[in-house]
Motif scaffolding. Structure first.
Motif, PDB file in Angstrom:
ATOM      1  N   SER A 149      -1.741   6.240  -1.563  1.00 30.29           N
ATOM      2  CA  SER A 149      -3.172   5.503  -1.316  1.00 30.29           C
ATOM      3  C   SER A 149      -3.634   5.800   0.442  1.00 30.29           C
ATOM      4  O   SER A 149      -4.627   5.984   0.604  1.00 30.29           O
ATOM      5  CB  SER A 149      -2.919   3.916  -1.425  1.00 30.29           C
ATOM      6  OG  SER A 149      -3.086   3.878  -2.938  1.00 30.29           O
ATOM      7  N   ASP A 150      -2.486   5.623   1.141  1.00 27.59           N
ATOM      8  CA  ASP A 150      -2.823   5.637   2.618  1.00 27.59           C
ATOM      9  C   ASP A 150      -3.226   7.051   2.995  1.00 27.59           C
ATOM     10  O   ASP A 150      -4.239   7.328   3.641  1.00 27.59           O
ATOM     11  CB  ASP A 150      -1.404   5.193   3.440  1.00 27.59           C
ATOM     12  CG  ASP A 150      -1.847   5.405   4.977  1.00 27.59           C
ATOM     13  OD1 ASP A 150      -2.781   4.248   5.551  1.00 27.59           O
ATOM     14  OD2 ASP A 150      -1.254   5.906   5.822  1.00 27.59           O
ATOM     15  N   TYR A 151      -2.614   7.978   2.513  1.00 25.46           N
ATOM     16  CA  TYR A 151      -2.725   9.556   2.677  1.00 25.46           C
ATOM     17  C   TYR A 151      -4.335   9.715   2.211  1.00 25.46           C
ATOM     18  O   TYR A 151      -5.009  10.388   2.857  1.00 25.46           O
ATOM     19  CB  TYR A 151      -1.832  10.325   2.044  1.00 25.46           C
ATOM     20  CG  TYR A 151      -0.352  10.307   3.041  1.00 25.46           C
ATOM     21  CD1 TYR A 151      -0.609   9.911   4.244  1.00 25.46           C
ATOM     22  CD2 TYR A 151       0.651  10.855   2.482  1.00 25.46           C
ATOM     23  CE1 TYR A 151       0.764   9.862   5.085  1.00 25.46           C
ATOM     24  CE2 TYR A 151       1.701  10.772   2.966  1.00 25.46           C
ATOM     25  CZ  TYR A 151       1.930  10.324   4.445  1.00 25.46           C
ATOM     26  OH  TYR A 151       3.233  10.398   5.035  1.00 25.46           O
ATOM     27  N   ALA A 156       2.090   5.094   0.302  1.00 24.85           N
ATOM     28  CA  ALA A 156       1.600   6.406   1.103  1.00 24.85           C
ATOM     29  C   ALA A 156       0.648   7.121   0.606  1.00 24.85           C
ATOM     30  O   ALA A 156      -0.298   7.599   1.225  1.00 24.85           O
ATOM     31  CB  ALA A 156       3.158   7.010   1.274  1.00 24.85           C
ATOM     32  N   VAL A 174       0.710  -1.206   0.125  1.00 23.90           N
ATOM     33  CA  VAL A 174       0.044  -0.018  -0.039  1.00 23.90           C
ATOM     34  C   VAL A 174       1.048   1.139  -0.027  1.00 23.90           C
ATOM     35  O   VAL A 174       1.858   1.489   0.792  1.00 23.90           O
ATOM     36  CB  VAL A 174      -0.997  -0.023   1.261  1.00 23.90           C
ATOM     37  CG1 VAL A 174      -1.747   1.456   1.376  1.00 23.90           C
ATOM     38  CG2 VAL A 174      -1.687  -1.251   1.123  1.00 23.90           C
ATOM     39  N   ARG A 231      -6.872   8.486   4.232  1.00 26.69           N
ATOM     40  CA  ARG A 231      -6.978   9.328   5.501  1.00 26.69           C
ATOM     41  C   ARG A 231      -7.637  10.663   5.490  1.00 26.69           C
ATOM     42  O   ARG A 231      -8.441  10.914   6.304  1.00 26.69           O
ATOM     43  CB  ARG A 231      -5.777   9.167   6.108  1.00 26.69           C
ATOM     44  CG  ARG A 231      -5.053   7.761   6.604  1.00 26.69           C
ATOM     45  CD  ARG A 231      -3.648   7.874   7.157  1.00 26.69           C
ATOM     46  NE  ARG A 231      -3.230   9.051   7.806  1.00 26.69           N
ATOM     47  CZ  ARG A 231      -1.905   8.978   7.888  1.00 26.69           C
ATOM     48  NH1 ARG A 231      -0.917   8.271   7.640  1.00 26.69           N
ATOM     49  NH2 ARG A 231      -1.641  10.204   8.789  1.00 26.69           N
ATOM     50  N   GLN A 275      -4.396  14.794   9.641  1.00 26.01           N
ATOM     51  CA  GLN A 275      -3.894  13.428   9.507  1.00 26.01           C
ATOM     52  C   GLN A 275      -2.389  13.329   9.261  1.00 26.01           C
ATOM     53  O   GLN A 275      -1.769  12.149   8.961  1.00 26.01           O
ATOM     54  CB  GLN A 275      -4.851  13.149   7.970  1.00 26.01           C
ATOM     55  CG  GLN A 275      -6.022  12.628   8.444  1.00 26.01           C
ATOM     56  CD  GLN A 275      -6.157  11.367   9.406  1.00 26.01           C
ATOM     57  OE1 GLN A 275      -5.254  10.485   9.319  1.00 26.01           O
ATOM     58  NE2 GLN A 275      -7.241  11.318  10.194  1.00 26.01           N
TER      59      GLN A 275
END
Length: 152
Positions: free
Chosen positions: A7-9, A5, A3, A12, A35
């Motif tokens: 996509s994660d950000y 960063a 995954v 979030r 975030q």
């Protein structure tokens, strides 16, 4: 699967937007602060999400970013595809576009199966469910297995 960063950000930031009961716009600065997302990186992510029709930018005194679609209508898969492209790729190609010789042809089936497995989870989890902290039962079952929490 890795995954990114990005996509994660993106997820979030969208959880923050989806969790706003009033649906009002939120500034990129506020999203980044809440975030802990670097501002420049977040701006690029928001631009990708806007191009995908997931968010809208609003100018003016009460400007910022807000959902373009209802959070129920946006899946984790939609977000990942918007910022990172296909869920599974093999050296930049979609699994169905990869060709192998007869001995390794079975690998294509592994990549296709991996994509189908990711879809089973990512396409059924919506931003609204993430914002509510309530995952579908099929996803909860997968996380209930202690082996799922172990790295191998």
């Amino acid at each position: 699967m890795r995954v990114s960063a990005k996509s994660d950000y993106a997820l979030r930031a969208l959880i923050e937007m989806a969790g706003r009961a009033d649906g009002r716009a939120i500034s990129a600065e506020e999203l980044g602060r809440l975030q802990e997302i670097p501002h420049g990186f977040l701006q690029a992510i928001l631009a990708d999400l806007r191009r995908a029709g997931i968010v809208l930018s609003q100018r003016g005194q009460s400007g910022g970013w807000r959902m373009a679609r209802t959070p129920d209508d946006v899946s984790v898969a939609d977000v990942i595809r918007a910022v990172d492209g296909p869920l599974v790729s093999v050296y930049g190609l979609r699994p169905e576009a990869v060709s192998y010789n007869d001995a390794a042809e079975v690998l294509q089936h592994v990549w296709i199966a991996a994509r189908a497995s990711l879809r089973e989870v990512f396409e059924q989890v919506s931003l609204q469910q993430l914002a509510d902290g309530s995952l579908p039962d099929a996803v909860k079952v997968l996380t209930a297995d202690q082996d799922a929490w172990q790295s191998h």
